[in-house]
Design a protein around this motif. Sequence first.
Motif, mmCIF file in Angstrom:
data_model
loop_
_atom_site.group_PDB
_atom_site.id
_atom_site.type_symbol
_atom_site.label_atom_id
_atom_site.label_comp_id
_atom_site.label_asym_id
_atom_site.label_seq_id
_atom_site.Cartn_x
_atom_site.Cartn_y
_atom_site.Cartn_z
ATOM 1 N N GLN A 12 -35.567 -67.348 -3.464
ATOM 2 C CA GLN A 12 -36.912 -66.889 -3.813
ATOM 3 C C GLN A 12 -37.708 -68.130 -4.170
ATOM 4 O O GLN A 12 -37.134 -69.147 -4.587
ATOM 5 N N ALA B 147 -29.990 -60.106 -3.736
ATOM 6 C CA ALA B 147 -29.912 -59.206 -4.896
ATOM 7 C C ALA B 147 -31.048 -58.210 -4.842
ATOM 8 O O ALA B 147 -32.107 -58.489 -4.272
ATOM 9 N N GLY B 148 -30.814 -57.043 -5.429
ATOM 10 C CA GLY B 148 -31.879 -56.041 -5.471
ATOM 11 C C GLY B 148 -31.583 -54.911 -6.438
ATOM 12 O O GLY B 148 -30.420 -54.528 -6.623
ATOM 13 N N GLU C 135 -34.468 -57.180 3.126
ATOM 14 C CA GLU C 135 -34.712 -58.601 2.865
ATOM 15 C C GLU C 135 -34.459 -59.501 4.067
ATOM 16 O O GLU C 135 -35.164 -60.493 4.240
ATOM 17 N N GLU D 153 -40.427 -60.910 -0.295
ATOM 18 C CA GLU D 153 -39.312 -60.963 -1.239
ATOM 19 C C GLU D 153 -38.681 -62.345 -1.332
ATOM 20 O O GLU D 153 -38.259 -62.767 -2.394
#
Length: 338
Positions: free
Chosen positions: A205, A217-218, A237, A281
């Motif tokens: 990110q 990750a989420g 993503e 994202e």
Amino acid sequence: MIYQGVYRTPSLWCRLHSTYVRKMRYLFKLKEDDGICRQAQNSGTFYLFHNLSPFVKKVGSKYLAPQISVAEMKSILGKFKQNEQMIEDSVLIGCSDECMAYFALDLGSLEKSVIESELRGSFTELRKAFFQLDGKDAPLLSSAQALLRWHDTHQYCSKTGQPTQKNLAGSKRVCHTNGIIYYPQMSPVVITLVSDGSRCLLARQASFPKGMYSALAGFCDVGETLEETVRREVAEEVGLEVESLWYSASQHWPFPNSSLMIACHALVQPQPTKISVNKLELEAAGWFSLEEIMEALRREPNPLKQEDGSFSLFLPPKWAIAHQLIQEWVKLQASSPA
Ligand SMILES: NC(=O)C1=CN([C@@H]2O[C@H](COP(=O)(O)OP(=O)(O)OC[C@H]3O[C@@H](n4cnc5c(N)ncnc54)[C@H](OP(=O)(O)O)[C@@H]3O)[C@@H](O)[C@H]2O)C=CC1
Ligand SMILES: [Mg+2]
């Protein structure tokens, strides 16, 4: 009733059970019984916070989180002419093998610099101190901060608007108008290391330190299973479809609030594996070979600028669960037939 007396004398209670069992039973009792918890607060030790920043001492490049005794606590409160009852605002975060309870207390209402010079340390943002903390202190401070933050933001009942009151241990808050009990919240987050069988997929990110890549990750959506979250996040993503996945381990994570990181490995079809990065994202994502990963694992987890201005790949620090997933993947590659 017989046990009531035993619980009130932790040393006797401690002799009756195995270390782990007696610790868990003792902590359970402290959460259930305000009287016993009050006693424990008067003989326990304290981790201090100031507006959610933990009190730490820097030793070389490491941060240590000192435990403050009740006597020191009372002396600090005395200096500020504060009632000793303020100790009851603390929350229970664990106990020693000898059943000495650990508490966390946020002294945000007192002058920070006075406490810092009194105890010879500093209140440091958790994000800054986190990766330099001792392996024992980091999880304690991380759950302490999460619990203190939760209490700070749940002072009122969302149904009646009336103040809520915490039990002494801080394991819940109650609205006495309607009896609603509120328990501390954690958000489930999946973290997935995607592989195509020979390479693994890492992403970054824009907010990550330069050069750092991690697993995907989420946050879990309401109603989803973990498996569904893994599949959705990978599709969202990087635009790939997961073929199979398996659970590895979990970890509490203090950022952005309080997350339960649930770590999984996932396999995608070897073809097609073209990544389509969701730029809302992620800043970037890519496939990495075993050699590239092994080289990155040997590197310190800090940004390293190269001659061409780009940054060398580095990975999350050792005890971040993303690092453990990557280590597991490396072992798996080494044990798989070529
Ligand atoms: N321990 C480890 O090894 C690692 C931990 N992590 C952690 O995983 C967490 C999640 O990863 P991330 O990629 O950011 O997640 P997501 O991919 O789910 O994206 C984050 C966005 O999801 C939305 N969101 C949905 N539910 C929540 C919630 N309960 N709390 C906060 N935001 C929510 C927010 O969008 P909006 O702001 O638009 O509402 C947020 O910006 C991060 O906090 C990160 O620190 C990540 C990598 C490694
Ligand atoms: Mg994400």
